[in-house]
Design an enzyme around this catalytic site. Structure first.
Site, PDB file in Angstrom:
ATOM      1  N   ILE A 173      -1.140   1.985  -9.830  1.00  0.00           N
ATOM      2  CA  ILE A 173      -2.505   1.972 -10.345  1.00  0.00           C
ATOM      3  C   ILE A 173      -3.281   1.051  -9.406  1.00  0.00           C
ATOM      4  CG2 ILE A 173      -1.890   0.166 -12.033  1.00  0.00           C
ATOM      5  CD1 ILE A 173      -4.128   1.206 -13.832  1.00  0.00           C
ATOM      6  N   SER A 174      -4.372   1.550  -8.851  1.00  0.00           N
ATOM      7  CA  SER A 174      -5.122   0.796  -7.844  1.00  0.00           C
ATOM      8  C   SER A 174      -5.716  -0.471  -8.436  1.00  0.00           C
ATOM      9  CB  SER A 174      -6.251   1.653  -7.274  1.00  0.00           C
ATOM     10  OG  SER A 174      -5.740   2.784  -6.620  1.00  0.00           O
ATOM     11  N   GLN A 175      -5.981  -1.443  -7.562  1.00  0.00           N
ATOM     12  CA  GLN A 175      -6.613  -2.660  -8.049  1.00  0.00           C
ATOM     13  C   GLN A 175      -8.030  -2.335  -8.520  1.00  0.00           C
ATOM     14  OE1 GLN A 175      -6.245  -4.353  -3.925  1.00  0.00           O
ATOM     15  NE2 GLN A 175      -7.974  -5.594  -4.644  1.00  0.00           N
TER      16      GLN A 175
END
Length: 218
Positions: free
Chosen positions: A63-65
């Site tokens: 999950i991207s920052q």
């Protein structure tokens, strides 16, 4: 159960971190405040959901920052009339944020498990304007094209031709471009009547965009 004051403080710090990293669009910030990232992170990493860092999810994905999610969303310039395609559902977090901004969101992923888990969270949140599909995202969704906006959450060596073909004139695509084992560049592509205009936004690091639908044990 988390203390309401502690939760409010955590959200305030979360939004401050987004602003300090360049997410300034108020509609995007509001959407990111309303969508609880904690619902999209499971297991050991759930406690770190409000940190501005990428976190592991199932199927070897991440999950991207949040700041990168915010900057990519901001770069798309989504309006309430837009039909958006997301390539790479992952946890579903990005699609959930887009659902607050767009008329309709189509999101595709090659991993069946990720799509099923994301659908569960969308249902839990009562989101009704997302269609999530198990599909090879590198070819987009020709049956639903054209799209006003396209966002790709995996790195391609070049902006994929099939996706550019499915973008409306006047539309925007945001995509990480570069080799998978190196730092990539986040690119915004505007499709005009005279061709394609490219803006380089920042350096990023994403998993590679792979062709095909994943096998169950991938």
């Amino acid at each position: 159960m988390i203390d309401p004051d502690a939760l409010a403080q955590r959200k305030m710090q979360f939004l401050f971190a987004l602003r300090s990293r360049g997410v300034t669009d108020q509609a995007v910030l509001t959407a990111m405040e309303e969508v609880d990232r904690g619902l999209f992170v499971r297991g050991l990493f759930a406690e770190r959901a409000y940190e501005d860092t990428p976190l592991p999810i199932a199927c070897g994905q991440t999950i991207s920052q949040p700041s990168v999610v915010g900057l990519m969303t901001q770069a798309l310039e989504v309006t309430s009339r837009d039909k958006v395609l997301e390539v790479g559902t992952g946890s579903g977090y990005q699609a959930a944020i887009l659902s607050h901004l767009a008329r309709r969101v189509y999101t595709v992923d090659r991993h069946k498990r990720l799509v099923q888990e994301a659908r569960g969270v969308f249902d839990q949140l009562g989101i009704v304007n997302i269609t999530s599909l198990i599909s090879d995202g590198s070819f987009g969704l020709p049956d639903q094209a054209p799209f006003d906006k396209i966002i790709v959450t995996a790195a391609a060596e070049d902006p994929p031709g099939p996706l550019l073909a499915q973008l409306k004139i006047g539309g925007i695509m945001v995509v990480p471009v570069g080799q998978s084992d190196a730092v990539q560049s986040l690119i915004r592509v505007r499709k005009t009547e005279n061709g394609l205009d490219y803006d380089e936004l920042r350096s990023v690091r994403f998993v590679p965009l792979l062709e095909g639908v994943a096998r169950e044990n991938d």
